[in-house]
Design an enzyme around this catalytic site. Structure first.
Site, short mmCIF file in Angstrom:
data_model
loop_
_atom_site.label_atom_id
_atom_site.label_comp_id
_atom_site.label_asym_id
_atom_site.label_seq_id
_atom_site.Cartn_x
_atom_site.Cartn_y
_atom_site.Cartn_z
N ARG A 31 0.84 -1.19 0.00
CA ARG A 31 0.00 0.00 0.00
C ARG A 31 0.88 1.24 0.00
O ARG A 31 1.76 1.38 0.84
CB ARG A 31 -0.92 0.02 1.22
CG ARG A 31 -1.96 -1.07 1.20
CD ARG A 31 -2.91 -0.96 2.37
NE ARG A 31 -3.81 -2.11 2.42
CZ ARG A 31 -4.66 -2.36 3.41
NH1 ARG A 31 -4.74 -1.51 4.42
NH2 ARG A 31 -5.43 -3.41 3.39
N SER A 122 -8.01 -1.32 0.81
CA SER A 122 -9.02 -1.64 1.82
C SER A 122 -9.78 -0.40 2.28
O SER A 122 -10.48 0.24 1.51
CB SER A 122 -8.38 -2.37 2.99
OG SER A 122 -9.35 -2.83 3.90
N HIS A 123 -9.61 -0.03 3.55
CA HIS A 123 -10.37 1.05 4.16
C HIS A 123 -9.68 2.40 4.02
O HIS A 123 -10.18 3.39 4.53
CB HIS A 123 -10.59 0.73 5.64
CG HIS A 123 -9.31 0.44 6.37
ND1 HIS A 123 -8.59 -0.70 6.15
CD2 HIS A 123 -8.63 1.14 7.31
CE1 HIS A 123 -7.51 -0.71 6.92
NE2 HIS A 123 -7.51 0.40 7.62
N LYS A 135 -2.50 -6.61 -3.66
CA LYS A 135 -2.34 -7.78 -2.79
C LYS A 135 -2.44 -9.04 -3.62
O LYS A 135 -3.30 -9.14 -4.50
CB LYS A 135 -3.40 -7.79 -1.69
CG LYS A 135 -3.22 -8.94 -0.69
CD LYS A 135 -4.22 -8.87 0.45
CE LYS A 135 -5.58 -9.37 0.06
NZ LYS A 135 -6.42 -9.71 1.23
N ASP A 286 -16.48 -1.81 4.06
CA ASP A 286 -15.36 -0.93 3.73
C ASP A 286 -15.04 -0.95 2.24
O ASP A 286 -15.80 -1.49 1.43
CB ASP A 286 -14.13 -1.31 4.55
CG ASP A 286 -13.53 -2.63 4.12
OD1 ASP A 286 -14.28 -3.50 3.62
OD2 ASP A 286 -12.30 -2.80 4.26
N ASP A 288 -12.97 -2.55 0.16
CA ASP A 288 -12.92 -3.77 -0.64
C ASP A 288 -13.91 -4.82 -0.17
O ASP A 288 -13.89 -5.95 -0.66
CB ASP A 288 -11.50 -4.34 -0.65
CG ASP A 288 -11.02 -4.81 0.71
OD1 ASP A 288 -11.49 -4.27 1.72
OD2 ASP A 288 -10.17 -5.72 0.76
N ASP A 290 -14.40 -6.38 2.83
CA ASP A 290 -14.12 -7.46 3.77
C ASP A 290 -14.40 -7.08 5.23
O ASP A 290 -14.35 -7.94 6.11
CB ASP A 290 -12.67 -7.96 3.62
CG ASP A 290 -11.61 -6.91 3.90
OD1 ASP A 290 -11.98 -5.75 4.17
OD2 ASP A 290 -10.42 -7.25 3.84
N ARG A 291 -14.72 -5.82 5.51
CA ARG A 291 -15.03 -5.41 6.88
C ARG A 291 -16.51 -5.06 7.00
O ARG A 291 -17.15 -4.73 6.00
CB ARG A 291 -14.18 -4.20 7.29
CG ARG A 291 -12.69 -4.47 7.25
CD ARG A 291 -11.91 -3.30 7.81
NE ARG A 291 -10.48 -3.53 7.69
CZ ARG A 291 -9.56 -3.02 8.51
NH1 ARG A 291 -9.94 -2.25 9.51
NH2 ARG A 291 -8.29 -3.27 8.34
N THR A 353 -2.45 -10.72 14.27
CA THR A 353 -3.29 -10.00 13.31
C THR A 353 -2.89 -10.37 11.89
O THR A 353 -1.71 -10.45 11.57
CB THR A 353 -3.16 -8.49 13.52
OG1 THR A 353 -3.65 -8.16 14.83
CG2 THR A 353 -3.96 -7.72 12.48
N GLU A 372 -11.58 -10.59 13.64
CA GLU A 372 -10.67 -9.59 14.19
C GLU A 372 -11.47 -8.42 14.71
O GLU A 372 -12.55 -8.10 14.19
CB GLU A 372 -9.69 -9.11 13.12
CG GLU A 372 -8.79 -10.19 12.58
CD GLU A 372 -7.84 -9.68 11.51
OE1 GLU A 372 -6.78 -10.31 11.32
OE2 GLU A 372 -8.15 -8.66 10.87
N GLU A 373 -10.91 -7.74 15.71
CA GLU A 373 -11.60 -6.59 16.28
C GLU A 373 -11.71 -5.43 15.31
O GLU A 373 -12.51 -4.52 15.51
CB GLU A 373 -10.88 -6.12 17.55
CG GLU A 373 -9.39 -5.88 17.39
CD GLU A 373 -9.03 -4.69 16.54
OE1 GLU A 373 -9.73 -3.67 16.66
OE2 GLU A 373 -8.07 -4.78 15.78
N SER A 374 -10.93 -5.46 14.23
CA SER A 374 -10.94 -4.38 13.25
C SER A 374 -12.07 -4.55 12.24
O SER A 374 -11.90 -4.33 11.06
CB SER A 374 -9.59 -4.29 12.55
OG SER A 374 -9.23 -5.54 11.99
N LYS A 385 -11.81 -12.34 5.27
CA LYS A 385 -12.96 -11.84 6.01
C LYS A 385 -13.99 -11.35 5.00
O LYS A 385 -13.66 -10.99 3.88
CB LYS A 385 -12.55 -10.74 6.99
CG LYS A 385 -11.63 -9.66 6.47
CD LYS A 385 -11.22 -8.74 7.60
CE LYS A 385 -10.19 -7.70 7.18
NZ LYS A 385 -8.81 -8.21 7.18
N ARG A 505 -2.25 1.89 17.92
CA ARG A 505 -3.52 1.33 18.34
C ARG A 505 -3.41 0.85 19.78
O ARG A 505 -2.49 0.08 20.12
CB ARG A 505 -3.94 0.18 17.43
CG ARG A 505 -4.07 0.55 15.96
CD ARG A 505 -4.89 -0.50 15.22
NE ARG A 505 -4.74 -0.43 13.78
CZ ARG A 505 -5.37 0.45 12.99
NH1 ARG A 505 -6.18 1.34 13.54
NH2 ARG A 505 -5.19 0.44 11.69
#
Length: 552
Positions: A31, A122-123, A135, A286, A288, A290-291, A353, A372-374, A385, A505
């Site tokens: 990225r 992603s996000h 990726k 998000d 892409d 996956d969230r 992670t 995951e918590e994200s 995900k 974080r």
């Protein structure tokens, strides 16, 4: 379906004056800023190294697509022409180049491809002044392991040239068959296969009945990749009213927004659900796809709790009616799912992670659900995900239990207790300051055991390491943990997903049993721990920030 006649391409070698030395992929690929990817030969260098490293390229099939951000189509054209130069027999690409990450994983597995190249950051924000990403996923549909990304990085550092063919750009607007020399390019509708998979996993008749029973929902696609998928699913197949899907058209700059589904960046959706009574259910995905973020009427579902609820209620979905093999969570994710797994009598795993760690467990049949918590949850249906899968899973639970999201959460905590949990993100911190804070705290860990912390005592202080139960590989340096004698904990990590500065974080968790106070605001319940870690790590002093950028 359109077709184009094969054109005999001209192959050429392009020499590099000097190799690039900054193309080390992170946990989710390479990225960088959009402008950096536009530098001459920058994208091509990384694709060359990837094609040289990925097994089976000669004569193989590759899946290619992305989240539609700025640079997506140009990158697809480059990949197609380089793929032809490297002897791929076929590339499967999607209309408009739009392909969510979980849908890509599904396609790789369905088509028995050697892997896929997913174009997304992603996000992260998009556009000319935003970010871009590349990726590579492997043949199992999941992210490639560290051994692959390390090999790609080593290749880029010594790369002298890349190979590409000159050929007309392949039209992506409609499905069709095309050729670049001997390589076939199949353009497909990227939504079809994913929707068919979701229909196998969930009972669409039950969900359709729910949405027709005075159950208005709002889904925010954030002008990102899930818009076409969500529109087909919710408004098309499940009968939600037109307009239920908001911001459903993918845009190169995500409508000048930040496609991260949390309370800060999806604030319009959060306001609709948390401050109004028009909708019973809300969700967002998000960049892409996956969230996910899950909201009920006046109720926000913490992602760690979401994984626990899905685990506790899994058998209501046809795909999981026979129960779960096991579950896994990333180390920073709260232990809420562990409590559920213990009661269900199934194994639970704590991993670093990165979804690739779940991939080994999924491939070995050791787990069925993971998260995951994200804001990422998934299952063994793909090796990524999957945001829309999680949304449909929640709707499946609601369709069977016929209650509100808030009632599901209250009943869950009454049964299992509540893990008060929050993540504080300090974004775009100067790299030197972030690493200075982190390194100082790490150096203090050995001397912290036995010391007082937020009215408790520190029982363990370490940097998390993981031994993979499948392949025996060891992963170290995964985050600083301060574990307290009552089961509470604080975790501090540096994020590798941003492109500007560094993100610190801080994860905070305190468990209250079912007999305790289950109705506190998490920031209030965790206030003493927040204050203690801020003082110990000197966060304000070293970052210059009075408050986190994002609190979840």
């Amino acid at each position: 379906m359109t077709t184009s006649a094969p054109a005999e391409p001209t192959q050429r070698q392009v020499r590099l004056d000097t190799p690039f030395t900054d193309q080390k992929p992170g946990t989710s690929g390479l990225r960088k800023s959009s402008r950096q990817f536009e530098e001459p030969h920058y994208l091509e260098s990384f694709i060359e190294a990837s094609l040289r490293t990925l097994p089976g390229v000669q004569g193989g099939t590759l899946v290619v697509g992305g989240d539609g951000r700025y640079g997506n189509r140009r990158a697809i054209d480059v990949i197609l022409r380089m793929g032809a130069a490297h002897g791929l027999s076929k590339v499967i690409v999607t209309t408009g180049g739009i392909l969510s990450t979980p849908a890509a994983s599904n396609l790789i597995r369905q088509r028995q491809a050697i892997g896929g190249i997913i174009l997304s950051a992603s996000h992260n924000p998009g556009g000319e002044n935003g970010d871009f990403g590349v990726k590579v996923n492997g043949a199992n549909g999941g992210p490639t392991p560290a051994s692959f990304t390390d090999a790609v990085f080593e290749c880029t550092k010594t790369l002298e040239q890349y190979t590409i063919v000159e050929a007309p750009e392949i039209p992506l607007d409609v499905p069709g068959l095309h050729s670049i020399g001997a390589m076939q390019v199949e353009v497909i509708d990227g939504v079809d296969d994913f929707v068919a998979l979701m229909q196998e996993l969930f009972n669409f008749d039950q969900i359709r009945d729910l949405l027709r029973s005075d159950f208005p929902l709002a889904f925010d696609a954030m002008h990102a990749v899930t818009g076409p998928y969500a529109t087909r699913l919710f408004e098309g197949l499940l009968g939600a009213p037109a307009g239920s899907v908001r911001n459903g058209t993918p845009l190169e700059d995500f409508g000048d927004g930040h496609p991260d589904p949390n309370l800060t960046y999806a604030h319009d959706l959060a306001e609709l659900l948390l401050e109004g009574d028009e909708y019973r259910f809300g969700a967002a995905c998000d960049g892409d796809g996956d969230r996910n973020m899950i909201l009920g009427q006046r109720c926000f579902v913490n992602p760690s709790d979401s994984l626990a609820v899905l685990t506790a209620n899994a058998t209501v979905a046809p795909a999981y009616a026979d129960g779960l093999a096991g579950v896994a969570r990333s180390m920073p994710t709260s232990a809420a799912v562990d409590v559920v797994a213990k009661e269900l009598g199934i194994d639970s795993f704590e991993t670093p992670t990165g979804w690739k760690f779940f991939g080994n467990l999924l491939d070995a049949g050791k787990i069925t659900l993971c998260g995951e918590e994200s804001f990422g949850t998934g299952s063994n249906h793909v090796r990524e995900k999957d945001g829309l899968w999680a949304v449909l899973f929640w709707l499946q639970i609601l369709a069977v239990r016929r209650c509100s999201v808030a009632e599901i959460m209250a009943e869950h905590w009454k049964r299992f207790g509540r893990h008060y949990y929050s993540r504080h993100d300090y974004e775009a911190v100067a790299s030197d300051a972030a690493h200075g804070l982190y390194d100082r705290l790490e150096s203090m860990l050995p001397g912290l055991v036995g010391q007082a912390f937020a009215g408790r005592k520190i029982s363990t202080a370490d940097n998390f390491s993981y031994t993979d139960p499948v392949d025996g590989s060891v992963t170290t340096g995964q985050g600083l943990r301060i574990l307290l004698d009552d089961g509470s904990r604080v975790v501090v990590r540096l994020s590798g997903t941003g492109t500007k500065g560094a993100t610190i974080r801080v994860y905070l968790e305190s468990y209250v049993p079912s007999s305790g106070d289950l109705n506190q605001d998490p920031q209030v319940a965790l206030a003493d721990m927040i204050s203690a870690i801020n003082d110990l790590a000197e966060i304000k002093q070293r970052t210059g920030m009075d408050q986190p950028t994002v609190i979840t």
